[in-house]
Design a protein around this motif. Structure first.
Motif, PDB file in Angstrom:
ATOM      1  N   ALA A 117       0.856  -1.196   0.000  1.00 51.01           N
ATOM      2  CA  ALA A 117       0.000   0.000   0.000  1.00 51.01           C
ATOM      3  C   ALA A 117       0.888   1.240   0.000  1.00 51.01           C
ATOM      4  N   TRP A 167      -4.366   8.526   3.554  1.00 46.28           N
ATOM      5  CA  TRP A 167      -4.969   7.413   2.819  1.00 46.28           C
ATOM      6  C   TRP A 167      -3.936   6.315   2.601  1.00 46.28           C
ATOM      7  N   MET A 183      -3.505   3.441  -0.160  1.00 45.52           N
ATOM      8  CA  MET A 183      -3.981   2.896  -1.428  1.00 45.52           C
ATOM      9  C   MET A 183      -3.411   1.488  -1.557  1.00 45.52           C
ATOM     10  N   ASP A 221     -12.395   2.936   3.181  1.00 45.99           N
ATOM     11  CA  ASP A 221     -13.349   3.944   2.716  1.00 45.99           C
ATOM     12  C   ASP A 221     -14.105   3.470   1.483  1.00 45.99           C
ATOM     13  N   GLN A 250      -7.573  -1.341  -6.498  1.00 44.42           N
ATOM     14  CA  GLN A 250      -7.148  -0.527  -5.367  1.00 44.42           C
ATOM     15  C   GLN A 250      -8.256  -0.446  -4.323  1.00 44.42           C
ATOM     16  N   ARG A 309      -9.039   1.726  -0.828  1.00 43.97           N
ATOM     17  CA  ARG A 309      -8.583   2.920  -0.108  1.00 43.97           C
ATOM     18  C   ARG A 309      -9.043   2.859   1.342  1.00 43.97           C
ATOM     19  N   SER A 331      -8.500   4.828   5.335  1.00 44.73           N
ATOM     20  CA  SER A 331      -8.093   6.065   6.019  1.00 44.73           C
ATOM     21  C   SER A 331      -7.512   5.723   7.378  1.00 44.73           C
TER      22      SER A 331
END
Length: 362
Positions: free
Chosen positions: A53, A217, A219, A248, A262, A264, A266
């Motif tokens: 990530a 974030w 990813m 998220d 991907q 995502r 937080s």
């Protein structure tokens, strides 16, 4: 003929092979099969394998501080790396244009005061019948025009960087200033300084760039099959940093080269341990009652859709079914009804499988 016999034997035992759970093999037999043992490695509870990530700063958390008016930068009180708070003064700008704006505001404010007095006077005269209604309407219109012009100049001063309190002081004291404060618009860290003290700048020239590093974030590159089981609100963990984050969104755009998508997530708490652009390992949290273990690929034997490992016990070798959660390089993550302190066969598994299926051994 031997091949035909082999197939017949295989078909005969495959139906009841899974029923045999313990192989009563002696130490001599195990040595002849060249079986080697290794410890069972327990996974962190509920965690899947790690995925790469990238740490990304959300675009909504960056602000560019610009010159509200053209002028000369006389002071900069913050540097790259400094943490600033919203509303903090981080510099000063001397601007002749600001003097002109203040002068225009004072003139409009004076005119508005005069028109307010004229309206009050004409209202009294109209009530006494001294002036006509038309005269009062003209005075009312002039008053409203003066008020609109005054508010326009006031708003221009606010756009130029003057606060409500400063504008009130200007109206009361009638003293103009030729400098304005450069204010931090958000809490965050200064990541770039575009101008130096003594620079002459035009309106809207960038001076600082400020970013708020919370939240960040993650990813995450996740295989499609795994990503389809995820949804917003699921938790992920960073085992090496001992941090947690929440998903998220799951992007529905597939990378055709490696069949990943991907995800995502937080992260707020502990975000200061991470840096933008950093590559970290992230593990997904799986809601399961069974324990997860990491085993070598060589330790798993497959029989059709069934996967098993061979567990060392006092009475023999237990053939233990496992569910393969993820395959990664030379290691597999499996779920099984085990405690985690067992020893499993890591070499010689093919021979154990043959004995289990009745295809070899004494």
């Amino acid at each position: 003929m031997k091949r035909i016999l082999f197939l017949i034997m295989f078909a005969g035992v495959s139906c009841n092979a899974l029923a045999a759970t313990v192989l009563p093999l002696s130490a001599a037999q195990l040595q002849q099969m060249q079986v080697q043992w290794g410890p069972l490695q327990a996974q962190n509870k509920g965690l899947s394998a790690s995925y790469p990530a990238e740490v990304v700063l959300p675009p909504t958390q960056t602000r560019v501080v610009t010159a509200a008016q053209g002028g000369l930068i006389t002071q900069l009180s913050a540097s790259v790396g400094d943490m600033v708070k919203q509303g903090q003064v981080i510099g000063q700008l001397s601007s002749p244009d600001l003097v002109a704006l203040q002068s225009g505001y004072l003139q409009s404010d004076t005119q508005a005061r005069l028109q307010a007095q004229a309206l009050k006077r004409d209202q009294a005269l109209f009530q006494d019948g001294i002036i006509a209604q038309r005269r009062l309407q003209e005075t009312q219109s002039a008053y409203e025009t003066s008020q609109a012009l005054m508010h326009e100049h006031k708003q221009t001063l606010q756009l130029a960087g003057m606060s409500e309190r400063q504008i009130q002081q200007l109206a009361q004291k009638r003293t103009m200033q030729n400098g304005m404060a450069i204010i931090a618009p958000i809490n965050g860290q200064i990541i770039e300084q575009q101008q130096a003290v003594g620079a002459r700048v035009d309106m809207a020239t960038p001076i600082y760039t400020i970013s708020n590093p919370k939240p960040l974030w993650l990813m995450i590159q996740v295989p499609l099959a795994q990503a389809q089981r995820l949804k917003p609100g699921n938790m992920v963990r960073l085992p090496k940093q001992h941090l947690s984050a929440n998903i998220d969104t799951v992007l529905r755009q597939l990378n055709k080269n490696n069949q990943t998508t991907q995800v995502r997530a937080s992260i707020s708490q502990g975000a200061e341990q991470l840096s933008v652009g950093q590559i970290v390992e992230v593990a997904l949290v799986e809601n399961t009652a069974q324990a997860s273990f990491t085993v070598p690929r060589s330790a798993v034997a497959r029989q059709g859709e069934q996967a098993v490992i061979f567990v060392q016990q006092a009475k023999g070798i237990a053939v233990t079914p496992v569910k393969i959660v993820l395959e990664q390089d030379q290691q597999l993550i499996v779920q099984a009804a085990l405690h985690g302190n067992e020893r499993i066969a890591v070499q010689g598994v093919a021979a154990l499988k043959g004995h289990w299926l009745g295809l070899g051994g004494e």
